[in-house]
Design an enzyme around this catalytic site. Sequence first.
Site, PDB file in Angstrom:
ATOM      1  N   TRP A 185     109.471 -40.281 -17.281  1.00 29.39           N
ATOM      2  CA  TRP A 185     110.854 -40.747 -17.347  1.00 29.39           C
ATOM      3  C   TRP A 185     111.485 -40.426 -18.699  1.00 29.39           C
ATOM      4  O   TRP A 185     112.665 -40.074 -18.778  1.00 29.39           O
ATOM      5  CB  TRP A 185     110.910 -42.257 -17.105  1.00 29.39           C
ATOM      6  CG  TRP A 185     111.362 -42.635 -15.724  1.00 29.39           C
ATOM      7  CD1 TRP A 185     112.062 -41.873 -14.836  1.00 29.39           C
ATOM      8  CD2 TRP A 185     111.169 -43.904 -15.096  1.00 29.39           C
ATOM      9  NE1 TRP A 185     112.310 -42.587 -13.682  1.00 29.39           N
ATOM     10  CE2 TRP A 185     111.779 -43.840 -13.819  1.00 29.39           C
ATOM     11  CE3 TRP A 185     110.549 -45.090 -15.487  1.00 29.39           C
ATOM     12  CZ2 TRP A 185     111.778 -44.914 -12.937  1.00 29.39           C
ATOM     13  CZ3 TRP A 185     110.548 -46.161 -14.602  1.00 29.39           C
ATOM     14  CH2 TRP A 185     111.159 -46.069 -13.342  1.00 29.39           C
ATOM     15  N   ILE A 203     101.820 -39.541 -18.583  1.00 25.99           N
ATOM     16  CA  ILE A 203     101.117 -39.938 -17.364  1.00 25.99           C
ATOM     17  C   ILE A 203     101.887 -41.027 -16.628  1.00 25.99           C
ATOM     18  O   ILE A 203     102.568 -41.852 -17.248  1.00 25.99           O
ATOM     19  CB  ILE A 203      99.672 -40.411 -17.692  1.00 25.99           C
ATOM     20  CG1 ILE A 203      98.869 -40.678 -16.407  1.00 25.99           C
ATOM     21  CG2 ILE A 203      99.668 -41.598 -18.626  1.00 25.99           C
ATOM     22  CD1 ILE A 203      97.368 -40.883 -16.655  1.00 25.99           C
ATOM     23  N   CYS A 204     101.787 -41.017 -15.308  1.00 23.89           N
ATOM     24  CA  CYS A 204     102.344 -42.055 -14.447  1.00 23.89           C
ATOM     25  C   CYS A 204     103.868 -42.089 -14.550  1.00 23.89           C
ATOM     26  O   CYS A 204     104.538 -41.135 -14.191  1.00 23.89           O
ATOM     27  CB  CYS A 204     101.695 -43.400 -14.797  1.00 23.89           C
ATOM     28  SG  CYS A 204     101.890 -44.685 -13.546  1.00 23.89           S
ATOM     29  N   HIS A 205     104.454 -43.178 -15.062  1.00 27.58           N
ATOM     30  CA  HIS A 205     105.897 -43.265 -15.242  1.00 27.58           C
ATOM     31  C   HIS A 205     106.355 -42.681 -16.574  1.00 27.58           C
ATOM     32  O   HIS A 205     107.560 -42.630 -16.850  1.00 27.58           O
ATOM     33  CB  HIS A 205     106.359 -44.726 -15.146  1.00 27.58           C
ATOM     34  CG  HIS A 205     106.286 -45.313 -13.767  1.00 27.58           C
ATOM     35  ND1 HIS A 205     105.098 -45.748 -13.210  1.00 27.58           N
ATOM     36  CD2 HIS A 205     107.250 -45.534 -12.829  1.00 27.58           C
ATOM     37  CE1 HIS A 205     105.337 -46.228 -11.992  1.00 27.58           C
ATOM     38  NE2 HIS A 205     106.622 -46.103 -11.731  1.00 27.58           N
ATOM     39  N   GLY A 206     105.422 -42.228 -17.396  1.00 34.05           N
ATOM     40  CA  GLY A 206     105.764 -41.675 -18.695  1.00 34.05           C
ATOM     41  C   GLY A 206     106.784 -40.545 -18.658  1.00 34.05           C
ATOM     42  O   GLY A 206     107.632 -40.448 -19.560  1.00 34.05           O
TER      43      GLY A 206
END
Length: 204
Positions: free
Chosen positions: A119, A114-117
Site C-alpha cells: 500500500w 509483504i502482505c499489506h505493505g
Amino acid sequence: MNDVESTGRRVLAVVTNYGVEQDELIVPVRHLREAGAAVDVAARTSDPIRTLVGDTEPGEMVHPTLALSEVDPSGYDLLLIPGGTLNADALRLHRPAVELVRSFVSSGRPVAAICHGPWALVEAGVVKGKRLTSYASLRTDILNAGADWVDRAVVSDGEDGWLLITSRTPDDLDEFLGAIDKALAGAARPRPGPACGAGQHRVA
C-alpha cells in the site's frame, strides 16, 4: 545461520506504532541481524510498537530504534515494509514514510514489502509498470496503480533500475527472506541520485 551473509549491510524497517503483523516485522529483523546486518526499526514515534497476530490478537512489543521523522535514508541498503492491515493503512497516510519509499526508489535501492505493505508503494506512486504480489485484497489497488499483480509466494522485479521484492502473507516468509538475502548480497552501497537505468531484470 543464513546461506547468504549480510555483514555490513544496513536495513531500514518502517512501521507505525500499532498493528504491524508480528512475524512480518520480528522474523525478518531477527533473521537479518543474525546474518550480520544492522537493522533499524523506524516507527511514527519513539513509543513501543504493539504488533498484532492476524490483525486481532496482541503480539510482541517491539522498541523502535528511531522515529520516522529522524531517519536519514541515505545510509541504508534496503527498505523493509511489513504488513498488517492497520499498520499499512496508517503508514501510507504518513508523509515521512511515503517520502522514504520515494527516496529509496529514486536512488535505485531495493525495497521489500509483504502482505499489506505494498500500500505504501501505491501511495508513493512508484509501482507503475512493476510486477508484484501482496495480500490478495490489495490486487485491485495495485492494478489500478498500473502494476501487474500475480499470486506467488515471492516476486522480485528489477525493472526500471530498482529492485522490488514482494510476498503475500507470513506463510511466504522463507521465500521473502531468501529474496532479501540475495538482494543484499548483490546490493551496491547506498548513493544519492536518480535510479540507475540498467542491470537487473524482472524475475518472478
